[in-house]
Scaffold this motif. Structure first.
Motif, PDB file in Angstrom:
ATOM      1  N   LEU A 502      80.594 -27.922  -0.575  1.00  0.00           N
ATOM      2  CA  LEU A 502      80.084 -26.751  -1.307  1.00  0.00           C
ATOM      3  C   LEU A 502      81.390 -25.923  -1.272  1.00  0.00           C
ATOM      4  CD1 LEU A 502      76.967 -24.871  -2.265  1.00  0.00           C
ATOM      5  CD2 LEU A 502      78.900 -23.591  -1.177  1.00  0.00           C
ATOM      6  N   LEU A 503      81.740 -25.683   0.290  1.00  0.00           N
ATOM      7  CA  LEU A 503      82.702 -24.679   0.457  1.00  0.00           C
ATOM      8  C   LEU A 503      84.293 -25.185  -0.095  1.00  0.00           C
ATOM      9  CD1 LEU A 503      81.925 -23.322   4.170  1.00  0.00           C
ATOM     10  CD2 LEU A 503      81.689 -22.488   2.055  1.00  0.00           C
ATOM     11  N   THR A 504      84.275 -26.613  -0.072  1.00  0.00           N
ATOM     12  CA  THR A 504      85.598 -27.328  -0.820  1.00  0.00           C
ATOM     13  C   THR A 504      85.780 -26.927  -2.056  1.00  0.00           C
ATOM     14  OG1 THR A 504      85.475 -29.168   1.094  1.00  0.00           O
ATOM     15  CG2 THR A 504      86.774 -29.470  -0.953  1.00  0.00           C
ATOM     16  N   GLY A 568      86.257 -23.018   9.445  1.00  0.00           N
ATOM     17  CA  GLY A 568      87.533 -23.331   8.653  1.00  0.00           C
ATOM     18  C   GLY A 568      88.280 -22.037   8.009  1.00  0.00           C
ATOM     19  N   PRO A 569      89.388 -22.483   7.336  1.00  0.00           N
ATOM     20  CA  PRO A 569      90.201 -21.540   6.786  1.00  0.00           C
ATOM     21  C   PRO A 569      89.342 -20.474   5.695  1.00  0.00           C
ATOM     22  CG  PRO A 569      90.607 -23.578   5.833  1.00  0.00           C
ATOM     23  CD  PRO A 569      89.742 -23.810   6.854  1.00  0.00           C
ATOM     24  N   PRO A 570      89.949 -19.394   5.524  1.00  0.00           N
ATOM     25  CA  PRO A 570      89.213 -18.468   4.560  1.00  0.00           C
ATOM     26  C   PRO A 570      89.707 -19.220   3.123  1.00  0.00           C
ATOM     27  CG  PRO A 570      90.642 -17.368   5.849  1.00  0.00           C
ATOM     28  CD  PRO A 570      90.977 -18.582   6.182  1.00  0.00           C
ATOM     29  N   LEU A 571      88.610 -18.943   2.028  1.00  0.00           N
ATOM     30  CA  LEU A 571      88.679 -19.247   0.896  1.00  0.00           C
ATOM     31  C   LEU A 571      90.134 -18.913   0.153  1.00  0.00           C
ATOM     32  CD1 LEU A 571      85.162 -18.693  -0.372  1.00  0.00           C
ATOM     33  CD2 LEU A 571      86.118 -20.937   0.429  1.00  0.00           C
ATOM     34  N   GLY A 575      93.734 -27.033   0.756  1.00  0.00           N
ATOM     35  CA  GLY A 575      94.156 -27.741   1.346  1.00  0.00           C
ATOM     36  C   GLY A 575      93.571 -28.440   2.783  1.00  0.00           C
ATOM     37  N   LEU A 576      92.977 -27.512   3.389  1.00  0.00           N
ATOM     38  CA  LEU A 576      92.235 -27.658   4.729  1.00  0.00           C
ATOM     39  C   LEU A 576      91.017 -27.990   4.683  1.00  0.00           C
ATOM     40  CD1 LEU A 576      94.197 -24.943   6.413  1.00  0.00           C
ATOM     41  CD2 LEU A 576      94.805 -27.320   6.493  1.00  0.00           C
ATOM     42  N   PRO A 577      90.324 -28.899   5.480  1.00  0.00           N
ATOM     43  CA  PRO A 577      88.909 -29.343   5.450  1.00  0.00           C
ATOM     44  C   PRO A 577      87.993 -28.285   6.207  1.00  0.00           C
ATOM     45  CG  PRO A 577      90.093 -30.464   7.183  1.00  0.00           C
ATOM     46  CD  PRO A 577      91.085 -29.601   6.567  1.00  0.00           C
ATOM     47  N   PHE A 578      86.748 -28.427   5.675  1.00  0.00           N
ATOM     48  CA  PHE A 578      85.617 -27.641   6.211  1.00  0.00           C
ATOM     49  C   PHE A 578      84.688 -28.646   6.936  1.00  0.00           C
ATOM     50  CE2 PHE A 578      87.206 -25.292   2.457  1.00  0.00           C
ATOM     51  CZ  PHE A 578      87.244 -24.153   3.029  1.00  0.00           C
ATOM     52  N   GLU A 579      84.177 -28.234   8.081  1.00  0.00           N
ATOM     53  CA  GLU A 579      83.556 -28.962   8.983  1.00  0.00           C
ATOM     54  C   GLU A 579      81.944 -28.315   8.967  1.00  0.00           C
ATOM     55  OE1 GLU A 579      85.053 -30.066  12.822  1.00  0.00           O
ATOM     56  OE2 GLU A 579      86.886 -30.339  11.933  1.00  0.00           O
ATOM     57  N   ALA A 580      80.925 -29.287   9.146  1.00  0.00           N
ATOM     58  CA  ALA A 580      79.843 -28.798   9.044  1.00  0.00           C
ATOM     59  C   ALA A 580      79.158 -28.892  10.400  1.00  0.00           C
ATOM     60  CB  ALA A 580      78.602 -29.518   8.239  1.00  0.00           C
TER      61      ALA A 580
END
Length: 782
Positions: A502-504, A568-571, A575-580
């Motif tokens: 979802l964040l991606t 993760g990085p701010p919205l 280009g950078l992944p988000f981890e759960a």
């Protein structure tokens, strides 16, 4: 001693021993008649004692014809061998006689006040300007001691002290003084220089001379400039309309006015657009006033009250004409205005006594009239003049811009707050997964309302999504961006994406929004977000963050900690992944989601604030709402510099008695058995009324999974506030509704499910997909 000047010589015993031709012409007495006689016999009256002591002064002699002759005498001692005076050389001239020398004429006619004193501060000489300042002729001061000629005041004592200093040290002195003078009706500024006078031959100190330059114009110009400079820092320190008006009053009283007031048009304090200035009587509202007297007794209008300004009044004229209006005592409109004030507030009449000058200046900013400032003088001796009007307009202009800025800020803040309140959830939906409480505190800083938001979104399978986010920036643009993101999160949550996915998608949306906006400011669409999903069946919390602080968790045993996760990085970075991160929580645990305004501040350490948050969350309170208040009180500073959003969720669990699961073989022959098992479970739960619809839903969903999906296939019923039927299989192909034609053999199953249930949908899982449908049930007892 036959000289043109009037000169006489008197010995130490007072006998005249010399007499000049000039003396004969002044008195009519010849040398033969005077020499050898006592000098006292020539006097028409006794000389002043101070003149004798000072060896200088005005003395009245008797003319030979018997008439009195006032003469200005000065005596110079002739010293003998022992150092004592053996005789005195006395020179005389008529008072007011023209100076015989160019130097004397220059002294007498100088444009500044000039005086000469002996070493004991007795007057020896004054020029014309000095006499006008003192208000008496030179003869009235010659030979008199300076302290006797002026009032006993601090500035007079300082003047005399400087005279003594020059006489004692022989060093010149230069200083400035702001004071009045006997013949002047107001105080003046003086630049004074004193210097020693020495004998040409011996160099001995014989007197003190001074020159005083009236520097009032320069002094007042400096005062006006200082007032303007002070206004630049003293007015507009806050974006508050009333406080800005109060700062203007504090600047004016008592230096510039004995009483001052600020009245604003009604629309300035509201949200209306500016109307045109009325032509007749004008209604204004008093927002600030001040007085040299405690309690502001001169005010005829109380703070916050409206007042009608008659068309004839100076304030109304100033508003209509758009310029400063001067009004003085004696003018008809001025007197009518004072009479109207006295009639309205008789108690202040004694304090208005002596009012003699008024200055009314409109408050105009960016071509718009906001109100009027009125300055009144009573005890202040001078009337307002042209320079005061220019200064008043400059001060009013600066104050008006600050008031207009405050008005615009208040209007934008109100708009942004209204927009944000409309976008934030008003009533959180009821569900069994969590109990929630929340707080949102808008920022009171000059930057304006920020873009913080939170949300609680029901998901399929009795799960719930908890969301907090923060948009970079403040004001309406941030609130609008917050609305976009809040809507996007709800849309993506409806698709039932995992938190990291979802964040991606949300990150892609922010990137596209920024790229599609050409405005440089709007293009900086940075934001942070934390998205967490709690499943009451598995009691697992899955969360992912985009540049956002991690949630805090309080376990039932009273321990608290931050959830370990990778932020993760701010919205908008892209280009950078988000981890759960995933953790299992016991029933009754409290999860705290918050924005950075709660723990971050310019004057605070983030780690220390986070520790305070964890400690505050362990406080024992009766309700979650009380815990919200406790946390905010313990963690927030007195004046937060940013918006704060806090969302607390206490977890609940659905036990095994509310969940039933069956593995279904991939054979159509087992559909009937599965349907029968579901019906029996409903009977066990006391939900026989829902059996008919459930049989149809189970039959359709299981048949579709066998026919179009892949093993393994599983059926799960969940008894929550709704009855949930879930069928999972190993295929990732999502179903969709389609309209069946008259002779089609299939295509009606999902349409039937959609018609019979409250809602339905599908979600992707790690091993395939799950299709679910919910039926409405009566609320279950707690």
């Amino acid at each position: 001693m036959e000289h043109a000047s009037a000169t006489a010589i008197v010995d130490a015993t007072g006998i005249v021993t010399g007499w000049s031709e000039g003396a004969r012409r002044l008195t009519g007495h010849t040398a033969e008649e005077v020499v050898g006689r006592a000098a006292r016999e020539l006097l028409a009256e006794d000389p002043p004692g101070q003149a004798v002591a000072a060896l200088k002064g005005t003395v009245v002699l008797r003319h030979r014809d018997g008439s009195p002759v006032p003469l200005a005498l000065s005596a110079c001692p002739v010293l003998g061998g022992g150092g004592a005076p053996d005789a005195y050389v006395i020179t005389a001239e008529r008072p007011g006689r023209a100076e015989p020398t160019l130097a004397g004429q220059a002294f007498q006619q100088a444009s500044m006040s000039m005086s000469v004193f002996d070493l004991r501060q007795y007057y020896l000489r004054l020029n014309d300007v000095a006499c006008r300042v003192m208000g008496v002729p030179e003869e009235a001061l010659l030979g008199r001691h300076f302290p006797e000629t002026i009032e006993d005041a601090e500035h007079s004592r300082g003047f005399n002290a400087h005279l003594r200093q020059v006489a004692e040290t022989g060093m010149p002195v230069r200083y400035e003084s702001f004071t009045g003078a006997p013949a002047l009706n107001r105080e003046h500024a003086w630049s004074i220089e004193m210097w020693p006078v020495r004998d040409d031959d011996s160099g001995e100190l014989t007197g003190v001379a001074l020159a005083a330059f009236d520097s009032s114009d320069q002094y007042w110009a400096r005062q006006r400039l200082a007032l303007l400079n002070e206004a630049a820092t003293a007015i507009g320190t806050t974006l508050d309309v009333v406080r800005t008006a109060e700062e203007l009053i504090e600047l004016l009283v008592p230096r510039y006015a004995d009483f001052a007031s600020v009245d604003l048009l009604e629309w300035v304090l509201g949200a209306d657009e500016p109307p045109t200035v009325p032509t007749g009587d004008i209604v204004l509202r008093r927002v600030a006033h001040g007085s040299a007297h405690e309690g502001t007794p001169e005010a005829a209008v109380h703070l916050g009250e409206p007042d009608i300004y008659p068309a004839f009044s100076p304030p109304a004229k100033s508003l209509r004409q758009g310029r400063a209006v001067l009004s003085q005592a004696g003018e008809p409109d001025f007197m009518r205005w004072v009479a109207e004030r006295n009639a309205r507030a008789p108690a202040g009449r004694p304090y208005r006594k002596g009012v003699h000058s008024m200055l009314a200046v409109p408050l105009k900013a960016r071509g718009t009239t906001l109100g009027v400032v009125v300055a009144v003088r009573m005890s202040h001796p001078e009337d307002y003049g042209h320079d005061d009007a220019v200064l008043g307009e400059e001060l009013a202009s600066r104050a008006a811009v600050c008031i207009d800025n405050a008005r615009r800020f208040a209007r934008e803040r109100t708009t942004a707050l209204t927009l944000q309140n409309c976008l934030l959830p008003r009533g959180l939906p009821g569900q069994a997964a969590v109990e929630v409480a929340h707080r949102y505190l808008p920022s009171g800083s000059l930057a304006g309302i920020g873009g913080d938001w939170f949300d609680v979104i029901p998901l399929s399978g009795s799960r719930v999504a908890l969301v907090v986010g923060d948009v970079v920036g403040h004001g309406i643009p941030s609130s609008a961006t917050m609305g976009r993101l809040c809507t996007a999160v709800r849309t993506l949550a409806d698709v039932d994406l995992p938190p990291d996915e979802l964040l991606t998608h949300l990150d892609d949306l922010v990137t596209h929004l920024a790229a599609g906006d050409r405005d440089d400011e709007a293009a900086e669409l940075g934001a942070t977000c934390l998205y967490a999903v709690y499943d009451p069946v598995s009691r697992r919390l899955t969360a992912a963050a985009a540049g956002h602080p991690p949630p805090a968790v309080v376990l039932p045993d009273g321990t608290s900690r931050l959830v370990e996760m990778t932020a993760g990085p701010p919205l908008g970075v892209g280009g950078l992944p988000f981890e759960a991160a995933e953790i299992e929580l016991p029933e009754g645990a409290v999860v705290a989601l918050y924005t950075d305004g709660l723990i971050e501040d310019r004057d605070r350490d983030v780690d220390h604030a986070t520790d305070e948050l964890c400690r505050a969350l362990t406080a024992r309170t009766e309700t979650l709402d009380d815990l919200c208040d406790t946390v905010l009180k313990a963690v927030l500073p007195e004046e937060p510099g940013d918006d704060v959003a806090l969302l607390l969720a206490r977890t609940r669990a659905l036990g095994a008695d509310r969940v039933a699961t069956w593995d279904v073989p991939p054979d159509p022959a087992h559909v009937a058995a599965t349907r029968q098992a579901a019906t029996e479970q409903l009977t066990a739960w006391g939900l026989d009324e829902a059996a008919f619809v459930t049989e149809l839903v189970v039959s359709e969903l299981v048949t579709n999974a066998i026919r179009y999906g892949e093993p393994p296939i599983q059926l799960r019923l969940i008894r929550d506030r709704t009855l949930i039927c879930e069928v999972s299989d190993g295929s990732s192909t999502s179903p969709h509704l389609r309209r069946a034609h008259a002779f089609d053999e299939g295509g009606r199953g999902l349409l039937l499910v959609a018609q019979l249930t409250q809602r339905w949908g599908s979600r992707q899982t790690g091993s395939g997909k799950t299709i679910w449908a919910e039926q409405s049930l009566e609320p279950l007892p707690d």
